[in-house]
Design a protein around this motif. Structure first.
Motif, PDB file in Angstrom:
ATOM      1  N   MET C   1       6.090  42.967  87.279  1.00 23.82           N
ATOM      2  CA  MET C   1       7.400  42.389  87.594  1.00 23.82           C
ATOM      3  C   MET C   1       7.654  41.143  86.740  1.00 23.82           C
ATOM      4  O   MET C   1       8.734  40.965  86.216  1.00 23.82           O
ATOM      5  N   GLU C   2       6.585  40.313  86.621  1.00 20.73           N
ATOM      6  CA  GLU C   2       6.693  39.136  85.762  1.00 20.73           C
ATOM      7  C   GLU C   2       7.131  39.554  84.360  1.00 20.73           C
ATOM      8  O   GLU C   2       8.060  38.981  83.786  1.00 20.73           O
ATOM      9  N   ASN C   3       6.441  40.600  83.846  1.00 23.38           N
ATOM     10  CA  ASN C   3       6.754  41.068  82.506  1.00 23.38           C
ATOM     11  C   ASN C   3       8.181  41.548  82.436  1.00 23.38           C
ATOM     12  O   ASN C   3       8.879  41.291  81.470  1.00 23.38           O
ATOM     13  N   PHE C   4       8.599  42.245  83.485  1.00 17.80           N
ATOM     14  CA  PHE C   4       9.948  42.794  83.454  1.00 17.80           C
ATOM     15  C   PHE C   4      10.976  41.683  83.302  1.00 17.80           C
ATOM     16  O   PHE C   4      11.916  41.790  82.520  1.00 17.80           O
ATOM     17  N   ILE C   5      10.757  40.583  84.061  1.00 18.87           N
ATOM     18  CA  ILE C   5      11.729  39.486  83.971  1.00 18.87           C
ATOM     19  C   ILE C   5      11.742  38.889  82.573  1.00 18.87           C
ATOM     20  O   ILE C   5      12.803  38.595  82.011  1.00 18.87           O
ATOM     21  N   ALA C   6      10.535  38.763  81.988  1.00 19.55           N
ATOM     22  CA  ALA C   6      10.483  38.230  80.623  1.00 19.55           C
ATOM     23  C   ALA C   6      11.228  39.144  79.661  1.00 19.55           C
ATOM     24  O   ALA C   6      12.005  38.680  78.804  1.00 19.55           O
ATOM     25  N   TYR C   7      11.040  40.472  79.808  1.00 22.03           N
ATOM     26  CA  TYR C   7      11.738  41.408  78.918  1.00 22.03           C
ATOM     27  C   TYR C   7      13.245  41.323  79.109  1.00 22.03           C
ATOM     28  O   TYR C   7      14.012  41.398  78.139  1.00 22.03           O
ATOM     29  N   ALA C   8      13.661  41.153  80.385  1.00 20.19           N
ATOM     30  CA  ALA C   8      15.100  41.033  80.635  1.00 20.19           C
ATOM     31  C   ALA C   8      15.657  39.820  79.912  1.00 20.19           C
ATOM     32  O   ALA C   8      16.732  39.896  79.294  1.00 20.19           O
ATOM     33  N   GLY C   9      14.883  38.712  79.956  1.00 22.29           N
ATOM     34  CA  GLY C   9      15.336  37.521  79.237  1.00 22.29           C
ATOM     35  C   GLY C   9      15.452  37.782  77.755  1.00 22.29           C
ATOM     36  O   GLY C   9      16.433  37.391  77.117  1.00 22.29           O
ATOM     37  N   VAL C  10      14.445  38.478  77.197  1.00 26.33           N
ATOM     38  CA  VAL C  10      14.504  38.776  75.755  1.00 26.33           C
ATOM     39  C   VAL C  10      15.707  39.648  75.443  1.00 26.33           C
ATOM     40  O   VAL C  10      16.410  39.440  74.442  1.00 26.33           O
ATOM     41  N   ALA C  11      16.002  40.614  76.346  1.00 25.57           N
ATOM     42  CA  ALA C  11      17.150  41.495  76.105  1.00 25.57           C
ATOM     43  C   ALA C  11      18.443  40.697  76.090  1.00 25.57           C
ATOM     44  O   ALA C  11      19.299  40.880  75.211  1.00 25.57           O
ATOM     45  N   ILE C  12      18.571  39.767  77.051  1.00 23.35           N
ATOM     46  CA  ILE C  12      19.795  38.961  77.083  1.00 23.35           C
ATOM     47  C   ILE C  12      19.913  38.137  75.819  1.00 23.35           C
ATOM     48  O   ILE C  12      20.976  38.040  75.200  1.00 23.35           O
ATOM     49  N   LEU C  13      18.774  37.550  75.400  1.00 22.01           N
ATOM     50  CA  LEU C  13      18.781  36.735  74.191  1.00 22.01           C
ATOM     51  C   LEU C  13      19.188  37.573  72.987  1.00 22.01           C
ATOM     52  O   LEU C  13      19.980  37.141  72.141  1.00 22.01           O
ATOM     53  N   ALA C  14      18.652  38.811  72.921  1.00 21.31           N
ATOM     54  CA  ALA C  14      18.968  39.667  71.777  1.00 21.31           C
ATOM     55  C   ALA C  14      20.444  40.025  71.786  1.00 21.31           C
ATOM     56  O   ALA C  14      21.074  40.124  70.729  1.00 21.31           O
ATOM     57  N   LEU C  15      21.027  40.214  72.988  1.00 19.69           N
ATOM     58  CA  LEU C  15      22.439  40.574  73.039  1.00 19.69           C
ATOM     59  C   LEU C  15      23.348  39.407  72.714  1.00 19.69           C
ATOM     60  O   LEU C  15      24.532  39.591  72.468  1.00 19.69           O
ATOM     61  N   MET C  16      22.790  38.184  72.740  1.00 13.11           N
ATOM     62  CA  MET C  16      23.620  37.052  72.343  1.00 13.11           C
ATOM     63  C   MET C  16      23.872  37.068  70.831  1.00 13.11           C
ATOM     64  O   MET C  16      24.872  36.529  70.375  1.00 13.11           O
ATOM     65  N   LEU C  17      22.949  37.668  70.071  1.00 12.09           N
ATOM     66  CA  LEU C  17      23.074  37.604  68.612  1.00 12.09           C
ATOM     67  C   LEU C  17      24.355  38.247  68.099  1.00 12.09           C
ATOM     68  O   LEU C  17      25.046  37.643  67.287  1.00 12.09           O
ATOM     69  N   PRO C  18      24.727  39.484  68.564  1.00 11.24           N
ATOM     70  CA  PRO C  18      26.013  40.020  68.080  1.00 11.24           C
ATOM     71  C   PRO C  18      27.184  39.125  68.424  1.00 11.24           C
ATOM     72  O   PRO C  18      28.155  39.054  67.658  1.00 11.24           O
ATOM     73  N   ILE C  19      27.109  38.412  69.576  1.00 14.21           N
ATOM     74  CA  ILE C  19      28.225  37.535  69.911  1.00 14.21           C
ATOM     75  C   ILE C  19      28.288  36.356  68.950  1.00 14.21           C
ATOM     76  O   ILE C  19      29.349  35.842  68.645  1.00 14.21           O
ATOM     77  N   MET C  20      27.085  35.952  68.445  1.00 13.31           N
ATOM     78  CA  MET C  20      27.045  34.894  67.437  1.00 13.31           C
ATOM     79  C   MET C  20      27.921  35.249  66.233  1.00 13.31           C
ATOM     80  O   MET C  20      28.524  34.376  65.611  1.00 13.31           O
ATOM     81  N   TYR C  21      27.966  36.571  65.940  1.00 14.53           N
ATOM     82  CA  TYR C  21      28.796  36.999  64.810  1.00 14.53           C
ATOM     83  C   TYR C  21      30.241  36.581  65.034  1.00 14.53           C
ATOM     84  O   TYR C  21      30.923  36.129  64.124  1.00 14.53           O
ATOM     85  N   ARG C  22      30.720  36.716  66.276  1.00 11.53           N
ATOM     86  CA  ARG C  22      32.095  36.320  66.591  1.00 11.53           C
ATOM     87  C   ARG C  22      32.281  34.814  66.378  1.00 11.53           C
ATOM     88  O   ARG C  22      33.339  34.375  65.963  1.00 11.53           O
TER      89      ARG C  22
END
Lengths: 164, 113, 101, 251
Positions: C1-22
């Protein structure tokens, strides 16, 4: 009387914030809530002529409306998701400006309606002026949906007491 | 255990909605339609992820955890109230600025006399 | 579960990158502000996730609330500022819509 | 020019990420910061001496009290300097940039209602941050900034004059002065009771409880003083900058 209600409300929020139950922190909380009630209690409840029964009724009807709104928000996200992930040209996209008239009397009712419109599928309120609203709608379908007055009747039932 | 499963599901759905919002922000043709993607995808995904995190916090039901859950829910309500407001304020600013609106039949001016 | 939360954070961070393009490419200023606003809301979520990983949620929740608050004030201020700069646009949105028809 | 800026940012970011590898691990006992003799005193003795669980607050407001007092004075001075540079008296002086006209708009219903709902809660949160500086991160500076932000939000939702009903222009500097007065008052009180300046231990004569409680309660008082100053100066800086020094109609 309203000040007492505001004080209790703020103290409830303080308990959630604080999480410390010794006398020292509780008394600090009492003092803080007293200060806030003294300087800015006029921000809450702009219309103070309503009786408490009406307010209680509003409070009782609010959860039902919120759950309905939550469902609408999820629908709106499915809508956005479907549109965003359409491969190629997005066929459904057909933005237009829609103007509607509301029958809501109170400012808070209009506010609730405007924010609900912003949160539901495909529509964003651009401006409120008197009883007219200017709305940006993303497709033909949602433009039709916004003229339907289901939501307005729901808001009226919650915040203005009347059925219609 | 059930709570864990529920919170994993909620977080996953939230991230999927966030993908929708992010792709929408990239793909949609004009400012107004991007605003739809930003305002809605943002609010809902935030709501689901925070609800999932808050529920996960409850897997040991102590008073402190309940208070943390209450605080997380407070943030959720806070963003649910503020997000439509800032969406409205920004789209109104854009409209009065005169940003062009994309329509099916070619571009239409937003607000230029 | 700990790992899952960390992965979720990484996923959110990764999805911020396309928004950076905007933020970089967005044709108008408001496009950029909207993108910053979206990233700000997500940062509040990310702060809670960081708190869960460090097991100090009760501390990070305060940060997240403050961040959400400042994000809101920032976007309102930006909208207000963009509205005032040009004096020729002193009419409201409604009037403009009418004059066009 | 833009490209140069981007290049600079990229190089700096790369260097910072490189430097991150030399950092000690999170909570490392052997890191230089925690193996230094003085910090060991703080780490082991803070709770015993001041009964404040949050070490940062204890160092800031007690062990290093002088420094924080003059930080507050610096903020006060900055506020005065900004007022002194920007403030314009009289209404016939035109703003320097004619294209920036301070238009008075109808307040927006949605923004205004949201702000009405939020402002008391934000202020309560600010007081919570000030009051719980002992237990969770926070204290006078942070709480003061949040409290000032609530007034800024009010000015954004309506206009500057409306917000000045709560924080009138001629009271701002009084408020800021009261903050420093409270802070220095704790120092003077401890001088009068026979201790050193800002030596809270001797305040047991006027604050109930033992020496530890005197430390922790006077830290709270000092934080309240800081919060007063920061709140007032935040709002004063905002109103000077946003209205070109006229203090009338801001953005």
């Amino acid at each position: 009387m309203y000040r007492l209600v505001i004080f209790l409300l703020l103290f409830g929020i303080w308990i959630i914030f604080s999480g410390q139950f010794d006398y020292f922190h509780l008394s600090l909380g009492l003092i803080s809530c007293g200060i806030i009630t003294a300087i800015s209690s006029s921000f809450f409840f702009s219309n103070r002529s309503k009786s408490f029964g009406t307010r209680l009724g509003e409070l009782m009807r609010l959860p039902g409306y919120s759950f309905w709104l939550l469902w609408q928000i999820i629908l709106s996200n499915v809508h956005i998701l479907k549109m965003a992930l359409t491969p190629g040209e997005i066929k459904e996209l057909d933005p237009s400006l829609v103007r509607i008239k509301t029958n809501l009397k109170t400012d808070f009712g209009k506010y609730a309606l405007a924010n609900s419109i912003t949160l539901t599928p495909g529509t964003i309120t651009i401006e409120i002026d008197g009883d007219e609203m200017l709305i940006h709608s993303i497709s033909k379908h949602t433009a039709k949906g916004v003229k339907d007055d289901t939501m307005e009747r729901k808001v009226a039932r919650v915040f203005e007491g009347g059925g219609q | 255990m059930i709570i864990d499963t529920i919170s994993i599901c909620l977080i996953c759905i939230g991230i999927v909605f966030f993908i929708g919002g992010a792709v929408g922000i990239l793909r949609f043709p004009d400012f107004y339609t991007r605003m739809h993607a930003a305002g809605k995808g943002d609010t809902c995904s935030m709501f689901l992820i925070l609800l999932g995190l808050g529920l996960y916090q409850l897997h040991e039901p102590t008073l402190a955890n309940f208070l943390v859950f209450g605080k997380i829910m407070f943030i959720t309500i806070f963003i649910m109230v503020t997000s439509p407001t800032s969406t409205h304020a920004l789209i109104k600013a854009g409209f009065e600025e005169g940003i062009k609106m994309w329509t099916r039949n070619g571009e239409k001016k937003g607000n230029v006399k | 579960m700990e790992n899952f939360i960390a992965y979720a954070g990484v996923a959110i961070l990764a999805l911020m990158l396309p928004i950076m393009y905007r933020i970089i490419a967005g044709p108008t200023a408001i496009d950029r502000i909207v993108a910053v606003n979206v990233i700000g809301t997500k940062t509040a979520v990310l702060l809670i996730i960081i708190g869960m990983i460090f097991e100090r949620v009760e501390m990070f929740v305060d940060f997240a609330l403050t961040y959400a608050l400042l994000n809101f004030i920032g976007s309102i201020a930006a909208a207000r500022f963009l509205n005032r700069v040009n004096p020729t646009k002193s009419f409201t949105a409604m009037e403009a819509e009418e004059s066009k028809e | 020019m833009k490209f140069l800026g981007l290049l600079t940012v990229l190089i700096t970011g790369f260097l910072l990420i490189q430097a991150e590898r030399d950092f000690p691990d999170w909570g490392d006992v052997n890191s230089p910061a925690s193996s230094y003799k003085l910090s060991q005193h703080y780490i082991t003795q803070t709770f015993a001496e001041t009964s404040v669980p949050n070490m940062v607050t204890a160092v800031l407001a007690d062990y290093r009290g002088y420094d924080t007092m003059f930080e507050t004075v610096v903020i006060f001075t900055a506020g005065i300097a900004i007022i002194g540079i920007l403030r314009v008296f009289g209404s016939n002086i035109k703003p320097d940039h004619p294209e920036v006209v301070l238009t008075k708009k109808k307040p927006d219903l949605i923004v205004e209602t949201t702000c009405r709902l939020l402002i008391p809660i934000i202020q309560l949160f600010a007081l919570y941050v000030v009051a719980h500086g002992h237990h969770s991160p926070g204290g006078g500076f942070q709480g003061g900034v949040i409290f000032g932000a609530s007034f800024i939000l009010l000015a954004l939702a309506r206009d500057l004059q409306y917000a000045q009903q709560w924080v009138p222009e001629n009271r701002i500097l009084n408020l800021a002065g009261i903050g420093i007065f409270i802070y220095a008052g704790f120092g003077v009180a401890s001088l009068l009771l026979g201790g050193n300046f800002l030596d809270y231990g001797v305040l047991t004569a006027i604050i109930p409880g033992d020496v530890k409680d005197a430390h922790s309660h006077s830290m709270l008082g000092v934080e309240i003083g800081v919060a007063f100053t920061v709140t007032a100066i935040m709002f004063s800086i905002y109103s000077s900058l946003s209205s070109n020094g006229h203090m009338k109609e801001g953005i």
